[in-house]
Design a protein around this motif. Structure first.
Motif: not given
Length: 376
Positions: A131-143
């Motif tokens: 949030r502080d660095h204007n960064c998004s997140i990808r949740i990575g689910v892997n089988a």
């Protein structure tokens, strides 16, 4: 939506997802489906990594992911992010501090598995850094890396287990009032992947990062990705994608665009329509297409080119393309421009001539586009 009023059977109704930003690239909503790849250099070798990022960007990559496995790699991210022409996603596994460091270094997105980076306090720290660095997140689910309790519950990796994992990770971020995330549901099994994404689509409006993980080598991985991703994209599911191949990252980008182009979801460069060749061919179709693919890599303007060996299907295909060449004459063929028969050209000069005609047509298309934009 991929809208075609003349041929409605080509329309694709895209799933409605919310939009987030990965640097300056919008993902989700009505944004174009972005194409990603991942570097395979040592991240600590910033120079080599930057070179690979630039090559991927020149091939059309909108976003590039870089692995950050240790503190030294996190330090190198400062230079990599600064020199990259496209947003960089930092690939984080297990150690939450790497995520914080990558956000501070300028990463546009963090690829994490919230359940793997520690307790709620550590998740909160990573979210704060994002949030502080204007960064998004990808949740990575892997089988291949599902939580132990889910494997015990379901007995084996399966779509239900993947979706349950994904929804739990979504809750971890939402509990921290963080909504700038996308999510992926990857497996090497195309059936499992397609089922997991389809099930998850009914449970969240988060944008989806698409991929068939560990798909294999260039040929096998391309086929698996085209089937698995093509099926989902055709049904309207998908906001950003990576074709995972045991090959040069540039090849991943090319295949990604070819998949999107075949569905009318993205248009970039020359779409070559060519026959497989047979005894009727008036010239060597295979070698000609190989030469043209290489010679036309610099064209970014969306346009079509038909290369057909004989007059059985050649004229018909040429009517639908910007530039066309149909064989069948004694050492020569017919050139078509904007769907109309134009002039004959000798086979031994055809490659240079076709490149010239494509370049001219690209200039016309770009001039028309600029004029239309100016009139708005």
């Amino acid at each position: 939506m991929s809208h075609n009023p003349i041929r409605p059977w080509r329309n694709i109704e895209r799933r409605k997802s919310r939009q987030i930003m990965v640097g300056n690239v919008p993902v989700g909503g009505d944004a174009p489906i972005s194409v990603q790849t991942m570097t395979n250099t040592l991240t600590t070798d910033a120079s080599a990594t930057i070179k690979q990022v630039i090559a991927a960007a020149e091939a059309g990559a909108d976003i590039v992911r870089v692995s950050v496995p240790d503190a030294e790699s996190a330090k190198a991210m400062h230079e990599i992010c600064r020199e990259s022409p496209v947003p960089i996603v930092a690939d984080i596994h297990f150690h939450y501090k790497r995520g914080i460091e990558a956000a501070e270094a300028g990463a546009a997105c963090l690829r994490i598995n919230p359940g793997n980076i520690g307790d709620a306090t550590r998740v909160k720290e990573v979210v704060k850094a994002a949030r502080d660095h204007n960064c998004s997140i990808r949740i990575g689910v892997n089988a291949g890396s599902l939580e132990r309790h889910l494997l015990e519950k379901y007995g084996e990796p399966c779509p239900d287990a993947m979706v349950e994992s994904g929804m739990a990770h979504i809750k971890l971020l939402e509990d921290n009032d963080f909504h700038e995330f996308k999510i992926s549901m990857k497996a090497s099994d195309i059936f499992m992947t397609a089922a997991a994404y389809s099930q998850l689509a009914d449970q969240t409006d988060a944008p989806f990062h698409m991929g068939i993980t560990e798909a294999g080598g260039f040929v096998g991985g391309t086929v698996k990705s085209a089937i698995g991703l093509g099926n989902l994209l055709w049904s309207g599911i998908g906001d950003t994608m990576r074709v995972s191949l045991s090959a040069d990252p540039v090849e991943e980008v090319k295949i990604g665009f070819e998949i999107l182009k075949s569905l009318g979801l993205r248009h970039r460069g020359v779409n070559i329509i060519s026959c497989p060749s047979c005894a009727r061919q008036g010239f060597d179709v295979i070698k000609t297409v190989e030469k043209l693919e290489e010679r036309l890599e610099h064209i970014k303007t969306p346009m079509s080119l038909s290369i057909i060996g004989c007059v059985v299907n050649g004229p018909g295909e040429a009517l639908m393309t910007d530039v066309g060449f149909t064989g069948g004459g004694a050492g020569s063929g017919m050139v078509y421009l904007a769907g109309k028969q134009s002039h004959k050209m000798s086979n031994d000069q055809m490659v240079d001539h076709i490149v010239e005609q494509v370049e001219k047509r690209a200039e016309v298309i770009e001039a028309q586009r600029r004029a239309e934009e100016a009139a708005l």
